[in-house]
Scaffold this active site. Structure first.
Site, PDB file in Angstrom:
ATOM      1  N   GLU A  96      41.871  55.708  37.077  1.00 26.13           N
ATOM      2  CA  GLU A  96      42.198  55.205  38.412  1.00 26.13           C
ATOM      3  C   GLU A  96      43.005  56.219  39.220  1.00 26.13           C
ATOM      4  O   GLU A  96      43.999  55.887  39.851  1.00 26.13           O
ATOM      5  CB  GLU A  96      42.957  53.882  38.323  1.00 26.13           C
ATOM      6  N   ASP A 154      38.797  44.744  31.951  1.00 27.43           N
ATOM      7  CA  ASP A 154      40.142  44.653  32.509  1.00 27.43           C
ATOM      8  C   ASP A 154      40.719  43.245  32.523  1.00 27.43           C
ATOM      9  O   ASP A 154      40.770  42.615  33.576  1.00 27.43           O
ATOM     10  CB  ASP A 154      40.110  45.190  33.952  1.00 27.43           C
ATOM     11  N   GLU A 210      47.062  38.622  36.340  1.00 25.13           N
ATOM     12  CA  GLU A 210      46.347  39.221  37.457  1.00 25.13           C
ATOM     13  C   GLU A 210      45.022  38.519  37.751  1.00 25.13           C
ATOM     14  O   GLU A 210      44.682  38.277  38.906  1.00 25.13           O
ATOM     15  CB  GLU A 210      46.095  40.698  37.123  1.00 25.13           C
TER      16      GLU A 210
END
Ligand code: GCW
Length: 698
Positions: free
Chosen positions: A289, A363, A391
């Site tokens: 990332e 993820d 998340e």
């Protein structure tokens, strides 16, 4: 007059206590046990005796605090042994590192309870265990226990400006600006909480790291935190930014094979240990990332990790190198990247490196199969990373207990050494003979009064610690202990609430991403649904990439007709997902792209099943609201109200997820809704138009 008396009595009876239950005390509330229980425990808790060392002093203080509260007494911390005393004894070489043994013994003719351990830290864990027995109304009998995993580490994704990446419970508990001068007393309570669940390491800063954390002023700040943590057996670690030598000292390169770079890190390690003598080591996110890493110099992950490991080694430090590599330059199925990059460097990592692998290959989704790297690198120290913060699981508001998610990963069989090669046995080192083992959890703690925003999110933190201590433990048993300690041990409360918690993760998967769908969340903040997003620059940034829904069908083909990601698993593991007609359908669309009229095991078509799942998920949340409403008599008004409010948000959002997803997938399939399923409240354009620029955690 009579009315006045009645009014006064009413006011007294319903007056709130001096300190309302605000969740601050977590599972360490130490509220008085019922008289009948107190009568049983008191004779075994007349005094506390132990040496005067930093950790034993916190151990004695915790025992005193716990016993005073639970038994309603003033427990003396004494020197001389008397009947009924609790005696801390360390130096027992037969007890494993960090382990303990609680047993009745006779010392100088006095009947006592001895908490023995090899290390002070073991005694501390024994004391918390002793208190847990009382908190959960269990007898104090002989109990011997030791952690199965060596490094039990919390990762804070906390930034130096106080914000928390993917944090939904306020800002950071680390006040970097005012440290080292001002050390918040709250950090002591934080350390107590971590120690109570066996956590022995805390990474203080975000893996998306700033080099500044490694400068002298910030190391002094970190040491101020370390001072608070030390008496609780917790080491501090830092996320290290790969390019720090360039950014802090103007080096031309951060190439791990460059002697100047190596010298820089060696000197940095020396400096760190001068300031923080028991520093734990580095956590590194490299070449993922957009983060810099050894790949920028055409070096591999082992070359990168080993350079840092060499710098830390003389001081006893370690490196946790993350396997979460997500490069925007790799056109492959994103689920395959980590395996492709790491498998070739198997056997090349230094012995003080651990490879930190997320539970799944993408993820932290509501459901993913276990990460294919587990079991694929038997010569490497593999550790598991789970997300405690939610998340992708409803963030700060949804009641989603993640114990079952962690347990599902730990119990997953990789078949790497034949049947029974579970992820638990890989990360506890028993399968491939590793002694250097670890498990990490991404923190959900912030400066909200109750630490985790949602009262029920405390359970995820608690479950993480208990599973890192014993990866074979049952998430149901853990939930039950947590509920008893956090709310009430009344069976009329414990049973329905634990049942609700245990079902909650499946419920969330149903209303967000049923049947193995993944990554359908809105862009960036990941709050709410965004399955229609399909125009972002990189294919795998888009939810449409993961669902691949069109007029004919849905799902990501990861078999050999597709990306063949399934081939990264051992044949025995892959076999369980090979046949879409026979497999566990909770992973169906993760591995297969199927036509809408595909017949699933219920006899319905895939289309009908998908819609039915969304609908069921939303209804299940409504049922959770009812369960909780009936719990009112057992809960303090503050937490009852807060949980009710969050469930209200969750019910609304579950319906939003259901409606938006149905609307979108219907726009692709063109099919009618199954009988009895209510149509979405709004049209697709409405759901697409919703925008949340201030969603937290981003
Ligand atoms: O889950 C994703 C998050 C990023 C995070 C990244 C990672 C810290 O969306 O916020 O960055 O994973 O694990 O590195």
């Amino acid at each position: 007059m009579r009315r006045l008396i009645a009014a006064v009595c009413f006011a007294i009876a319903f007056a709130s206590p001096a300190f309302a239950e605000d969740g601050y005390d977590l599972w360490l509330r130490y509220k008085p046990v019922e008289a009948s229980y107190a009568a049983q425990y008191k004779p075994q808790a007349t005094a506390i005796i132990g040496d005067d060392t930093p950790i034993l002093n916190s151990t004695k203080a915790e025992l005193k605090r716990g016993l005073d509260g639970l038994l309603g007494q003033d427990t003396p911390v004494a020197q001389a042994v008397t009947n009924g005393a609790i005696v801390l004894q360390t130096g027992d070489k037969d007890i494993a590192e960090d382990g303990f043994r609680i047993e009745a013994k006779s010392i100088d003719g006095h009947r006592v309870t001895v908490i023995s351990a090899n290390t002070d830290q073991g005694a501390l864990y024994g004391a918390f265990r002793y208190l847990r027995q009382i908190q959960t109304r269990q007898p104090i009998t002989t109990i011997a226990d030791a952690p199965k995993i060596r490094l039990r580490v919390i990762n804070h994704w906390d930034n130096l400006d106080g914000s928390v990446e993917r944090g939904y419970s306020g800002t950071s508990i680390f006040d970097w600006w005012r440290l080292p001068d001002l050390v918040d007393a709250r950090l002591t309570d934080y350390a107590r909480a971590e120690a109570s669940i066996g956590v022995n390491g805390v990474v203080l800063n975000n893996v998306n790291a700033k080099a500044d954390s490694l400068t002298a002023p910030y190391l002094e700040k970190a040491e101020a935190i370390a001072k608070v943590f030390r008496p609780y057996g917790i080491k501090v670690y830092l996320s290290a930014r790969w390019s720090a030598p360039i950014e802090l000292s103007g080096l031309k390169t951060a190439d791990p094979l460059d002697p100047a770079v190596q010298a820089w890190w060696n000197a940095k390690a020396d400096e760190i240990y001068r300031i923080i003598p028991d520093f734990g080591g580095f956590l590194v996110k490299a070449n993922s990332e957009g983060q810099p890493g050894p790949g920028d110099y055409k070096r591999n992950h082992a070359q990168g990790a080993n350079m840092l490991a060499a710098a830390l080694k003389p001081h006893g430090g370690i490196v946790m190198w993350r396997a979460f590599v997500y490069s925007e330059h790799d056109a492959n199925d994103r689920a395959k990247q980590a395996y492709n990059e790491f498998k070739p460097v198997e056997g090349q990592f230094a012995d003080n490196v651990l490879l930190q692998i997320k539970n799944g290959a993408i993820d932290f989704q509501p459901r993913e199969p276990f990460h294919p790297l587990f079991g694929a690198m038997p010569k490497t120290n593999e550790m598991l990373e789970v997300q405690i913060t939610k998340e992708y699981l409803g963030q700060g508001t949804h009641l989603v207990y993640q114990g079952p998610l962690y347990e599902e990963t730990l119990k997953a069989d990789t078949f790497s050494e034949g049947k029974g090669s579970t992820v638990a046995k890989i990360i506890d080192g028993s399968l491939d003979n590793h002694t250097f083992t670890g498990m990490a959890g991404v923190s959900n703690v912030g400066d909200d009064r109750n630490w985790t925003g949602n009262d029920f999110s405390q359970a995820d933190w608690y479950a993480f610690g208990r599973l890192a201590w014993n990866p074979e433990a049952s998430s149901r048993d853990i939930a039950s202990d947590w509920v008893k300690m956090t709310f009430s041990d009344d069976p009329a409360f414990v049973k329905p609430v634990v049942d609700m918690m245990m079902a909650s993760r499946e419920t969330a998967a149903n209303y967000m991403t049923p049947l193995g769908l993944a990554h359908q969340m809105a862009t960036g903040h990941h709050y709410g649904p965004g399955p229609w997003v399909c125009d972002l620059a990189r294919p795998e940034w888009n939810p449409c990439y993961y669902a691949k829904a069109d007029a004919k069908g849905i799902g990501f083909d990861r078999t050999k007709t597709g990306s063949d990601a399934i081939a990264q698993y051992t044949p025995a593991a892959a076999k369980q997902w090979a046949d879409p007609k026979k497999m566990d359908e909770r992973y169906l669309l993760w591995f297969h792209h199927l036509p809408w009229n595909f017949k699933v095991q219920s006899g319905r078509t895939l289309w009908d099943e998908l819609i039915t799942n969304y609908d069921m998920g939303a209804k299940q949340v409504a049922a959770m609201q009812q369960t909780w409403a009936a719990m009112k008599p057992y809960v303090d008004p503050e937490r009852f109200t807060a949980v009710s409010a969050n469930l209200g948000i969750q019910a609304r959002e579950a319906k939003w997820w259901r409606d938006a997803s149905i609307s979108y997938f219907q726009s692709k399939s063109g099919l009618a809704l199954p009988a009895g399923i209510a149509p979405p409240e709004h049209d697709l354009d409405y759901y697409k138009s919703l925008d949340f620029p201030y969603a937290p955690g981003h």
